[in-house]
Design an enzyme around this catalytic site. Structure first.
Site, PDB file in Angstrom:
ATOM      1  N   SER A  45      -2.325  -6.997  -0.200  1.00 15.69           N
ATOM      2  CA  SER A  45      -2.900  -7.309   1.104  1.00 15.69           C
ATOM      3  C   SER A  45      -3.801  -8.528   1.051  1.00 15.69           C
ATOM      4  CB  SER A  45      -3.706  -6.120   1.634  1.00 15.69           C
ATOM      5  OG  SER A  45      -2.886  -4.988   1.817  1.00 15.69           O
ATOM      6  N   ASP A 103       5.798   4.978 -11.754  1.00 20.26           N
ATOM      7  CA  ASP A 103       4.408   5.328 -11.446  1.00 20.26           C
ATOM      8  C   ASP A 103       3.829   6.057 -12.649  1.00 20.26           C
ATOM      9  OD1 ASP A 103       1.905   5.953 -10.038  1.00 20.26           O
ATOM     10  OD2 ASP A 103       3.035   5.438  -8.231  1.00 20.26           O
ATOM     11  N   ASN A 141       4.681  -2.346   6.946  1.00 24.01           N
ATOM     12  CA  ASN A 141       4.902  -0.904   6.976  1.00 24.01           C
ATOM     13  C   ASN A 141       5.280  -0.448   8.394  1.00 24.01           C
ATOM     14  OD1 ASN A 141       4.940   1.630   5.836  1.00 24.01           O
ATOM     15  ND2 ASN A 141       2.748   1.945   5.936  1.00 24.01           N
ATOM     16  N   MET A 175       3.980   2.107   0.290  1.00 29.11           N
ATOM     17  CA  MET A 175       4.718   0.843   0.264  1.00 29.11           C
ATOM     18  C   MET A 175       5.822   0.855  -0.773  1.00 29.11           C
ATOM     19  SD  MET A 175       3.487  -0.876   2.700  1.00 29.11           S
ATOM     20  CE  MET A 175       4.252  -2.460   2.409  1.00 29.11           C
ATOM     21  N   HIS A 207       4.470  -9.758   0.859  1.00 32.88           N
ATOM     22  CA  HIS A 207       3.724  -8.769   1.633  1.00 32.88           C
ATOM     23  C   HIS A 207       4.666  -8.102   2.630  1.00 32.88           C
ATOM     24  CE1 HIS A 207       0.333  -7.794   4.666  1.00 32.88           C
ATOM     25  NE2 HIS A 207       0.579  -6.783   3.864  1.00 32.88           N
ATOM     26  N   ASN A 249      -3.090 -10.184   7.051  1.00 28.90           N
ATOM     27  CA  ASN A 249      -4.243  -9.311   6.851  1.00 28.90           C
ATOM     28  C   ASN A 249      -5.570  -9.998   7.141  1.00 28.90           C
ATOM     29  OD1 ASN A 249      -3.060  -6.871   6.302  1.00 28.90           O
ATOM     30  ND2 ASN A 249      -2.678  -7.391   4.178  1.00 28.90           N
ATOM     31  N   LYS A 277      -4.267  -3.903 -11.342  1.00 28.67           N
ATOM     32  CA  LYS A 277      -3.229  -4.934 -11.307  1.00 28.67           C
ATOM     33  C   LYS A 277      -3.231  -5.749 -12.600  1.00 28.67           C
ATOM     34  CE  LYS A 277      -2.639  -5.578  -6.325  1.00 28.67           C
ATOM     35  NZ  LYS A 277      -1.277  -5.029  -6.225  1.00 28.67           N
ATOM     36  N   GLU A 317      -4.880  -1.616  -4.564  1.00 25.77           N
ATOM     37  CA  GLU A 317      -5.522  -2.919  -4.441  1.00 25.77           C
ATOM     38  C   GLU A 317      -6.826  -3.000  -5.246  1.00 25.77           C
ATOM     39  OE1 GLU A 317      -4.297  -5.692  -1.554  1.00 25.77           O
ATOM     40  OE2 GLU A 317      -3.169  -4.939  -3.243  1.00 25.77           O
ATOM     41  N   VAL A 343       1.034  -1.496  -6.648  1.00 21.83           N
ATOM     42  CA  VAL A 343      -0.031  -0.587  -7.075  1.00 21.83           C
ATOM     43  C   VAL A 343      -1.258  -0.791  -6.196  1.00 21.83           C
ATOM     44  CG1 VAL A 343       0.841  -0.585  -9.439  1.00 21.83           C
ATOM     45  CG2 VAL A 343      -1.042  -2.120  -8.832  1.00 21.83           C
TER      46      VAL A 343
END
Length: 282
Positions: A118, A31, A142, A12, A139, A189, A96, A91, A89
């Site tokens: 999500s 990252d 993809n 993502m 959100h 989702n 987070k 889930e 990052v």
């Protein structure tokens, strides 16, 4: 143009960084390791080339030009002057939590945080910061560069001005927003994971093969992808984790994860990211 901060260089994060870089923005992609960032460079280069191959009518930038607009780094301090941060990052709440406490102390006061999640509550994330009115869910779908709509989630404290700012920002990269309220899973989702989970149960129960399940959705319902192809694209580990979050949140048995999905994740069959899931990509 604004410089956009993007945290997380997975599937993502790469898609988000590519989308903004292709439209002329400077992007700082963060990252935790150089190896992840090197892989992200390769992934973005490949994706830009593929997009150009399949969309020859569009005036797309050369992959090297797109990469030149993205600064790859492990240094969060580079985000101190950006106006927008899009976090992607994994889930997991503890990860987070660490990220938002860090960026809240680094970023300038008017910076807006977009939580690309999500299932995790946007209100819960915003509570980690001193700027809850400037935190909202974004959100992205993809693959990000070719999807034209973003599900935006309003947290309890999210201000109208923050929603307006994100609407204007995403419009500049050709994306509209649909604003929904904050309950775990939101709309997309909360529904789509039921599809993927039940499709896995159908395969587990030997009612049909993965290909037959997906063909029914594509040929009977005119979906572009079947639920198990979608699960492979997202990553089966991500699907399982999201189902677990939904189950824990709602305490509703309809979100109970299919044992086959969990077994595949334990076996390292994660979908496209590992080369094999319900389908083989090697």
């Amino acid at each position: 143009m604004d410089t956009i901060g993007v945290i997380g260089a997975g599937v993502m994060g790469c898609g988000v960084a590519q989308s903004f870089a292709q439209l002329g923005y400077s992007v700082i992609l963060i990252d935790i390791s150089e190896s992840i960032l090197d892989k992200a460079k390769e992934e973005i280069y490949k994706n830009v080339r593929l997009q150009g191959f399949f969309n020859k009518s569009e005036n797309l930038l050369d992959p090297e030009v797109v990469l030149s607009k993205i600064h790859f780094s492990t240094d969060y301090k580079l985000l101190e002057n950006v106006n927008f941060i899009i976090e992607n990052v994994t889930e997991k709440w503890e990860i987070k939590e660490e990220v938002y406490k860090k960026i809240d102390s680094i970023c300038k006061d008017n910076c807006i945080f977009l939580v690309n999640t999500s299932c995790i509550s946007i209100t819960k994330v915003a509570a980690l910061t001193k700027r809850p009115s400037q935190v909202l869910g974004a959100h992205f779908m993809n693959p990000v560069p070719i999807k034209s709509t973003v599900e935006v989630i309003r947290g309890y404290h999210t201000s109208n001005s923050t929603i307006d700012a994100i609407r204007d920002l995403l419009k500049t990269i050709g994306k509209e927003i649909i604003v929904v309220n904050d309950y775990p899973g939101f709309v997309s989702n909360r529904i789509s994971h039921l599809f993927m989970n039940e499709a896995a149960f159908v395969v587990q129960d030997q009612v049909s093969s993965a290909e037959e399940v997906d063909n029914i959705f594509k040929k009977c319902y005119s979906h572009k992808m079947g639920p198990l192809e979608t699960a492979d694209l997202i990553g089966l580990d991500t699907v399982v984790h999201s189902l677990d979050v939904l189950y824990q949140t709602y305490q509703d048995s309809k979100f109970r994860c299919c044992p086959l999905l969990r077994k595949m994740v334990e076996a390292g069959l994660l979908g496209r990211k590992s080369g094999k899931g319900f389908y083989s990509y090697q």
